[in-house]
Scaffold this active site. Structure first.
Site, mmCIF file in Angstrom:
data_model
loop_
_atom_site.group_PDB
_atom_site.id
_atom_site.type_symbol
_atom_site.label_atom_id
_atom_site.label_comp_id
_atom_site.label_asym_id
_atom_site.label_seq_id
_atom_site.Cartn_x
_atom_site.Cartn_y
_atom_site.Cartn_z
ATOM 1 N N SER A 87 1.056 -1.196 -1.166
ATOM 2 C CA SER A 87 1.377 -1.086 0.255
ATOM 3 C C SER A 87 2.555 -1.971 0.654
ATOM 4 O O SER A 87 2.834 -2.135 1.835
ATOM 5 C CB SER A 87 0.148 -1.460 1.076
ATOM 6 O OG SER A 87 -0.390 -2.668 0.600
ATOM 7 N N THR A 207 6.274 -4.633 4.303
ATOM 8 C CA THR A 207 5.301 -3.551 4.084
ATOM 9 C C THR A 207 5.997 -2.244 3.744
ATOM 10 O O THR A 207 7.170 -2.059 4.059
ATOM 11 C CB THR A 207 4.477 -3.345 5.376
ATOM 12 O OG1 THR A 207 3.413 -2.451 5.117
ATOM 13 C CG2 THR A 207 5.303 -2.799 6.511
ATOM 14 N N THR A 240 -1.307 -7.439 10.886
ATOM 15 C CA THR A 240 -1.480 -6.338 9.946
ATOM 16 C C THR A 240 -2.342 -5.283 10.635
ATOM 17 O O THR A 240 -3.017 -5.576 11.620
ATOM 18 C CB THR A 240 -2.134 -6.828 8.635
ATOM 19 O OG1 THR A 240 -2.247 -5.726 7.731
ATOM 20 C CG2 THR A 240 -3.514 -7.419 8.859
ATOM 21 N N GLY A 241 -2.284 -4.066 10.107
ATOM 22 C CA GLY A 241 -3.082 -2.999 10.706
ATOM 23 C C GLY A 241 -2.213 -1.949 11.370
ATOM 24 O O GLY A 241 -1.040 -1.801 11.019
#
Ligand code: SD4
Length: 336
Positions: A87, A207, A240-241
C-alpha cells in the site's frame, strides 16, 4: 566629584546587581534545562505495524542527534522500498486502470512543505516531495509534471508493479466493484512524525492510496493539513484511512489546532474523529464502511491516537524502545 564613600557605595550596589542578575540568568538556564530534560525526546511515531521497521531507520538518525526531517524521510523510505508492503511505494496496489499512482508529502520545523500526487514509476515519492520542498519555489506537483520533475532530479524510472498486485488487480477487474473496505483492501498509508533531540518536529506521509481507486483520485496523504501537519511550536499529526473523510475536516491541521488549544494529543485525535463521525451522521453515511485514524505528538514528546473503528495500530520509538500500540476507537465492531 565623586567622593570615595559614594564610589564605594555605588560599586557595592553595582556588584550586588550584577550578582543578582547572574543568579537570575543561572536560575533561568536551570529552569530551561529542567524543562528540556522533562521533554520526551527524541521520539518517533508512525502508523500501522510496518511503522516498527520504519521507526528503526528513523531512530538510527534521531538517536545520534540527527534532524527529525532526515529521520522521517529515511523512516518512510523503508516501506516505500519494500515490495511486500502493498500500500506504499514499490509494490503498492494500482488504480482501476492498472496504474500505480503515489501520493506523498513532507513538512519540517520551519513549515517548509513539499508534496507530490499521482506520481507514477518512482519508488520514493517522499524524496521527490522533499526535492519539491527544497529545490523549487512551489509546494505541490501532480501527475506528469511530478514525474517530469522527479526525472529531472535524477530519480530513476522503475516498474513498481509486483506480480501479487497485478494478480489482485486482474481478479478485481472481473467484478470491477468499487467498494472500499477498511483495513483490508485499502490498507495502509505510512504517516510518520518525529521530535528530535534539538526539540524540532517534522513529518512525512506516503501511500499508493486506495486500492483500485479511480484514475486521478487523490487522497489526504499528499495534502498538507489533511494527511499531515506540523507546527513546531505546538505539535504534529498524521492520518490514515479514508482520505475523503480526512480531507473533509482538514484533519491533521484540526488535530494540531486542538493541541494548541490545550488538548492532549489523544484528546485532539479523538475530537477530530468525533468530527468525522458527526459529518458521516449528517450525511447519512454508514460509519462502519470507513476507517480514519490519527496519531499526534506534541512539543513535550507526549503522544496519542484515535480512530473510527478498532484495528488501527501505530508504532512508537522513544527511550522505552520500539513498541506497537493499539489505538482506542470510536466503534468496536465485533469480529464475525
Ligand atoms: C488515502 N489515506 O489515499 C489514504 C489511504 C490510507 O489506510 O491511508 N489507507 O485515502
Amino acid at each position: 566629584m565623586t567622593s570615595r564613600k559614594t564610589f564605594l557605595k555605588t560599586s557595592a550596589i553595582t556588584g550586588a546587581a550584577m550578582l543578582l542578575n547572574s543568579l537570575h540568568i543561572d536560575a533561568k538556564a536551570e529552569k530551561r534545562e529542567r524543562k528540556n530534560k522533562q521533554v520526551n525526546k527524541p521520539i518517533v511515531l508512525s502508523t500501522w505495524n510496518f511503522g516498527l521497521k520504519a521507526n528503526e531507520a528513523a531512530w538510527e538518525i534521531l538517536s545520534k542527534g540527527g534532524k527529525a526531517l532526515d529521520a522521517v524521510e529515511a523512516g518512510v523510505r523503508v516501506p516505500e522500498a519494500d515490495p511486500t508492503e502493498r500500500s506504499v511505494g514499490y509494490g503498492g496496489r494500482p488504480d482501476r486502470d492498472g496504474r500505480i499512482t503515489l501520493d506523498a508529502c513532507i513538512m519540517d520545523e520551519m513549515s517548509n512543505i513539499g508534496s507530490v500526487a499521482g506520481l507514477e514509476f518512482i519508488k520514493h515519492p517522499i524524496s521527490v516531495a522533499r526535492a519539491v520542498m527544497e529545490k523549487t519555489p512551489h509546494v505541490m506537483f501532480v501527475g506528469d509534471g511530478a514525474l517530469q520533475f522527479a526525472l529531472s532530479q535524477g530519480f530513476p524510472k522503475e516498474n513498481l508493479m509486483v506480480p501479487d498486485s497485478e494478480r489482485e488487480w486482474k481478479e478485481w477487474l472481473k467484478k470491477s466493484e468499487y467498494k472500499p473496505i477498511v483495513n483490508i483492501e485499502n490498507h495502509d498509508t505510512i504517516g510518520m512524525i518525529a521530535l528530535d533531540a534539538n526539540g524540532n518536529l517534522s513529518g512525512a506521509c506516503t501511500t499508493s492510496g486506495m486500492a483500485f481507486k479511480m484514475h486521478g483520485r487523490v487522497g489526504d496523504s499528499p495534502i498538507i493539513g489533511a494527511g499531515l501537519y506540523v507546527d513546531n511550536e505546538i505539535g504534529a499529526a498524521t492520518a490514515t484511512g479514508h482520505g475523503e473523510e480526512v480531507i473533509r475536516i482538514a484533519g491533521c491541521h484540526l488535530v494540531v489546532e486542538l493541541m494548541r488549544q490545550g488538548k492532549s494529543p489523544e484528546d485532539a485525535c479523538k475530537e477530530a474523529v468525533n468530527r468525522v463521525v458527526h459529518l458521516m451522521e449528517i450525511r447519512k453515511k454508514n460509519l462502519s464502511d470507513i476507517q480514519v485514524g490519527f496519531i499526534a505528538l506534541n512539543k513535550q514528546g507526549e503522544y496519542g491516537s484515535y480512530c473510527v473503528q478498532g484495528g488501527f495500530s501505530y508504532a512508537v520509538f522513544d527511550k522505552e524502545g520500539n513498541n506497537l500500540k493499539n489505538s482506542d476507537a470510536h466503534l468496536i465492531i465485533p469480529k464475525k
